[in-house]
Design a protein around this motif. Structure first.
Motif, PDB file in Angstrom:
ATOM      1  N   GLN A   1       9.545   4.704  10.272  1.00 30.38           N
ATOM      2  CA  GLN A   1       9.704   3.710   9.520  1.00 30.38           C
ATOM      3  C   GLN A   1       9.255   4.237   7.984  1.00 30.38           C
ATOM      4  O   GLN A   1       9.652   4.027   6.775  1.00 30.38           O
ATOM      5  N   HIS A   2       7.879   4.826   8.031  1.00 30.18           N
ATOM      6  CA  HIS A   2       7.456   5.269   6.719  1.00 30.18           C
ATOM      7  C   HIS A   2       8.431   6.272   6.170  1.00 30.18           C
ATOM      8  O   HIS A   2       8.827   6.427   5.119  1.00 30.18           O
ATOM      9  N   TYR A   3       8.930   7.134   6.997  1.00 30.55           N
ATOM     10  CA  TYR A   3       9.947   8.372   6.613  1.00 30.55           C
ATOM     11  C   TYR A   3      11.310   7.826   5.980  1.00 30.55           C
ATOM     12  O   TYR A   3      11.707   8.236   4.825  1.00 30.55           O
TER      13      TYR A   3
ATOM     14  N   LYS B   1       0.707  -1.177   0.037  1.00 32.57           N
ATOM     15  CA  LYS B   1       0.061   0.239   0.112  1.00 32.57           C
ATOM     16  C   LYS B   1       0.702   1.099   0.121  1.00 32.57           C
ATOM     17  O   LYS B   1       0.405   2.244  -0.626  1.00 32.57           O
ATOM     18  N   THR B   2       2.013   1.251   0.664  1.00 29.09           N
ATOM     19  CA  THR B   2       2.857   2.345   0.731  1.00 29.09           C
ATOM     20  C   THR B   2       3.221   2.782  -0.604  1.00 29.09           C
ATOM     21  O   THR B   2       3.143   4.312  -0.671  1.00 29.09           O
ATOM     22  N   ILE B   3       3.464   2.164  -1.409  1.00 29.43           N
ATOM     23  CA  ILE B   3       3.954   2.685  -2.828  1.00 29.43           C
ATOM     24  C   ILE B   3       3.024   3.337  -3.296  1.00 29.43           C
ATOM     25  O   ILE B   3       2.995   4.514  -4.285  1.00 29.43           O
TER      26      ILE B   3
ATOM     27  N   THR C   1      -3.900   8.792   5.824  1.00 28.87           N
ATOM     28  CA  THR C   1      -3.687   8.193   7.103  1.00 28.87           C
ATOM     29  C   THR C   1      -3.320   6.833   6.687  1.00 28.87           C
ATOM     30  O   THR C   1      -4.305   5.925   6.407  1.00 28.87           O
ATOM     31  N   ASP C   2      -2.329   6.105   7.771  1.00 23.97           N
ATOM     32  CA  ASP C   2      -2.220   4.762   7.419  1.00 23.97           C
ATOM     33  C   ASP C   2      -2.819   4.028   8.705  1.00 23.97           C
ATOM     34  O   ASP C   2      -2.936   4.477   9.720  1.00 23.97           O
ATOM     35  N   GLU C   3      -3.338   2.869   8.445  1.00 21.72           N
ATOM     36  CA  GLU C   3      -4.001   2.016   9.391  1.00 21.72           C
ATOM     37  C   GLU C   3      -5.010   2.757  10.057  1.00 21.72           C
ATOM     38  O   GLU C   3      -5.391   2.942  11.244  1.00 21.72           O
ATOM     39  N   GLN C   4      -6.109   3.177   9.061  1.00 20.24           N
ATOM     40  CA  GLN C   4      -7.135   3.865   9.390  1.00 20.24           C
ATOM     41  C   GLN C   4      -7.984   3.407  10.503  1.00 20.24           C
ATOM     42  O   GLN C   4      -8.530   4.414  11.267  1.00 20.24           O
TER      43      GLN C   4
HETATM   44 MG    MG Z   1       1.935  -0.491   5.849  1.00 26.09          MG
END
Ligand code: MG
Ligand code: ADP
Length: 665
Positions: free
Chosen positions: A312-314, A282-284, A376-379
């Motif tokens: 981690q995302h950063y 999903k990140t990409i 927003t991640d992990e909504q």
């Molecule tokens: Mg993820």
């Protein structure tokens, strides 16, 4: 109403209640039991060998106490019941000796062994219980006993608290629901199983009706948000970026990107959920969205539920975007004040294109030059109301939510009814499947051996154990015990980290950090490992008491490993015959597993443990209560349609709810 109004609640107990989310009397009343114990008293003359029994009798001998190791003692005595004499033994109740004097009435709960004519008790109550009586069991925190909480709730039930009833009267009549007040009495202090059934049905319906009302209202207002400036960019630049990636996107990733592209270019605001299993990539997809936004001259904010995830995302995203001109910064609680101030300024001047952080980035303080997209991640960690507050930052930024809860489409369409959905169903190819094995506790030696092999290879291991709330040993004891055992097993040569809910945030982060950096080789924890944490070198997860976890949780936990090309193994400690564990052994497909999970959770599981799910419901469980959910959905749609015209004038509660949502605008 303040908690202090209740007799017996002082400063100390107030703090304890606060930690379990109870801040006022209304919340105390809505703190429902998660389980019940029904006392069906047996006649000792009718029981068979191996039966779980409840026997009331009179103590007939002075109890004998024996001490073994430091923490182990046993207490034994004779009990006279229905003209029969039996032996009773129980561990670690030496302290009851003086209360169990001959002639006293006691209730003994445990397993009957016919040959030894003995009950191995798990509990002894002083006094008799009424046959058929039901005890409510609540989730607790250390320092607060079930008895105390029960007393507080009893007091609250007998006070004149004005409880909110959110079911419109015509629906209450239609379904013949009991009154809210009665329902609260019945759910906390049921006299029989029917009481529980009646109360549950009504309370579940109320909770789901209110929830669906909010979703429907958001959906209703959303269709009116059509005046966004469309984003413009050259899609060829996006394609160039994609071809610079070291991998080819999967078909589902491509499709999601097309969905997002259309949303960004449209005049209506994007409100999209990107739903895909852990590791589905999903990140990409979100990064591409932020790149499109950047190309159109707008800023993007990406929010993660925790600081660790944000960092981690950063790290990952900076690597992915290294060949672009995007200016990326990190903003979290631990960012130094000086640096924070610089970031605030840059955001306001438009010198940052993508800001990554925790929820703090949407705080009042932060001003954007031209925020165009919020991700927003992990909504699922955020509630409905927070969902909306996001929608109202900046000038109608587009919104993208990411969720790792693989959920069947019908459910997604309902509970995320106010959003559009892009599903990523397939995982990138070339991944090794995770091997899953079930091992009974008696074969723990094999597991230790396997662990040692992994450690020798330089790999890392997660060890997880569930919270066992009723047990006397607290959470900390449970994890510490496992940690000590492992340390002994590995001759104190392996560094082991310990993570549990009682640690404060800084200590938690430190423990996680050590594990990420490979300083500790094994991480023992309760389920508090953050969703989405990525430690590539971890190749094994061992889950103790695996039967106590729901399928969704087991799947999330297993998703912590198998994050690179190494072979990885998930060991579930539990019975080989357990149905849920078998599903885990069978498949690693999140959608399949959730489908099975939904099937296995049947209605009428009255005494069952409420699984802490992905949504913060007090009593409803959207899987178990799917039928009620669908009913609440259509009822609330109709209710909304009929009353929105006069602004819920006749329904004070809903007038308030609507205004609450609006005030976030
Ligand atoms: Mg993820
Ligand atoms: P999640 O959906 O759990 O957030 P991530 O976005 O973290 O998953 O992706 C997991 C890993 O897979 C990352 O290391 C990412 O770079 C990689 N990845 C993503 N898409 C692909 C793909 N199409 N092919 C190969 N690897 C991919």
């Amino acid at each position: 109403m303040e908690l202090e109004k209740i007799k017996g609640i002082g400063d100390k107990s107030k703090v304890l209640l606060n930690t379990i989310g109870i801040n006022n009397v209304e919340e105390l009343l809505e703190y429902y039991p998660y389980r019940y114990i029904e006392y069906k008293v047996n006649n000792i003359n009718d029981v068979k060998d191996g039966d779980e029994v409840i026997i009331i009798g009179k103590v007939d001998s002075v109890p004998l106490v024996r001490f073994f190791k430091a923490k182990l003692n046993s207490l034994t005595f004779r009990l006279y019941s229905n003209n029969k004499m039996i032996n009773v033994s129980i561990f670690n109740r030496a302290f009851m000796k003086n209360n169990l004097t001959p002639g006293k009435v006691a209730t003994v709960i445990g397993k009957y062994n016919e040959k030894k004519n003995t009950i191995s008790a798990t509990n002894i109550l002083l006094n008799g219980v009424v046959d058929g009586s039901i005890e409510s069991v609540y989730h607790l925190t250390s320092g607060l006993t079930n008895k105390q909480l029960t007393k507080y709730i009893d007091t609250a039930l007998n006070m004149n608290v004005d409880v909110n009833d959110n079911i419109p009267e015509y629906l209450s009549l239609k379904y013949n629901f009991v009154k809210k007040k009665d329902a609260l009495h019945k759910i906390h202090r049921p006299r029989n199983i029917r009481d529980i059934k009646e109360a549950k049905l009504r309370l579940i319906y109320e909770e789901l009706f209110t929830f669906m009302f909010k979703i429907n209202y958001l959906k209703f207002t959303k269709t009116k948000e059509c005046n966004k400036v469309p984003k413009k960019f050259d899609i060829r630049e996006v394609q160039d970026f994609l071809s610079s990636l070291p991998f080819e996107l999967t078909a589902d990733q491509k499709k999601a990107i097309v969905d997002i592209e259309k949303d960004l270019e449209s005049t209506s605001r994007m409100n999209r959920l990107l739903c895909g299993d852990v590791g589905s990539g999903k990140t990409i997809v979100s990064v591409v969205a932020s790149y499109m936004c950047f190309l159109s001259g707008y800023q993007t904010a990406l929010m993660a539920p925790t600081e660790i995830l944000a960092i981690q995302h950063y790290d990952n995203i900076r690597k992915l975007m290294a060949n672009t001109n995007m200016r990326i910064e990190l903003l979290v609680g631990s960012t130094k004040k000086k640096d924070k101030d610089i970031i605030y300024e840059k955001l306001e001047n438009g010198e940052i294109d993508l800001i990554i952080g925790t929820h703090a980035i949407i705080s009042e303080k932060v001003k954007f030059k031209n925020l165009g997209l919020v991700i927003t991640d992990e909504q699922h960690r955020f509630g409905v109301n927070q969902r909306n507050s996001l929608r109202n930052k900046g000038e109608l930024p587009d919104i993208l939510y990411m969720s790792a809860t693989p959920i069947p489409r019908t459910y997604a369409l309902t509970i995320y009814g106010d959003m559009d959905i892009s599903l990523i169903k397939t995982k990138p190819s070339g991944r090794k499947e995770i091997k899953t094995i079930i091992k009974p506790e008696s074969e723990i030696k094999d597991v230790l051996y396997m662990m040692l092999e992994e450690i020798k290879k330089g790999h890392q291991i997660y060890v997880v154990t569930p919270l066992i709330e009723e047990s006397e040993s607290s959470e900390i004891n449970a994890v510490t015990e496992i940690k000590n055992k492992l340390e002994t097993a590995f001759n104190n040569k392996v560094k082991i980290g310990l993570l549990h809910g009682k640690l404060d945030k800084q200590d938690k982060d430190k423990v996680m950090e050590d594990f990420k950096e490979g300083k500790s080789k094994i991480l023992v924890s309760t389920t508090v490992i953050e969703v989405g944490v990525d430690v590539q070198n971890a190749t094994m997860i061992v889950i103790f008491n695996a039967e106590r976890f729901g399928l969704a949780t087991l799947h999330q936990l297993r998703g912590r490993i198998g994050r690179n090309s190494l072979d990885s193994t998930c060991v579930l400690i539990g019975s080989k015959n357990n149905k849920r564990l078998k599903v885990m052994e069978e498949s690693t497909d999140g959608f399949y597993i959730t489908e099975k999970d939904f099937e296995m959770r049947k209605e009428g599981d009255l005494f069952g443990v409420k699984q802490s799910g992905d949504m913060a419901f007090k009593i409803a469980d959207i899987k178990r209560d799917f039928k009620v959910l669908m009913q609440a959905k259509s009822d609330s749609e109709q209710f909304l349609k009929e009353n929105v015209i006069n602004a819920f004038k006749n329904y004070e509660n809903y007038y308030k709810i609507v205004n609450e949502i609006k005030s976030l605008d």
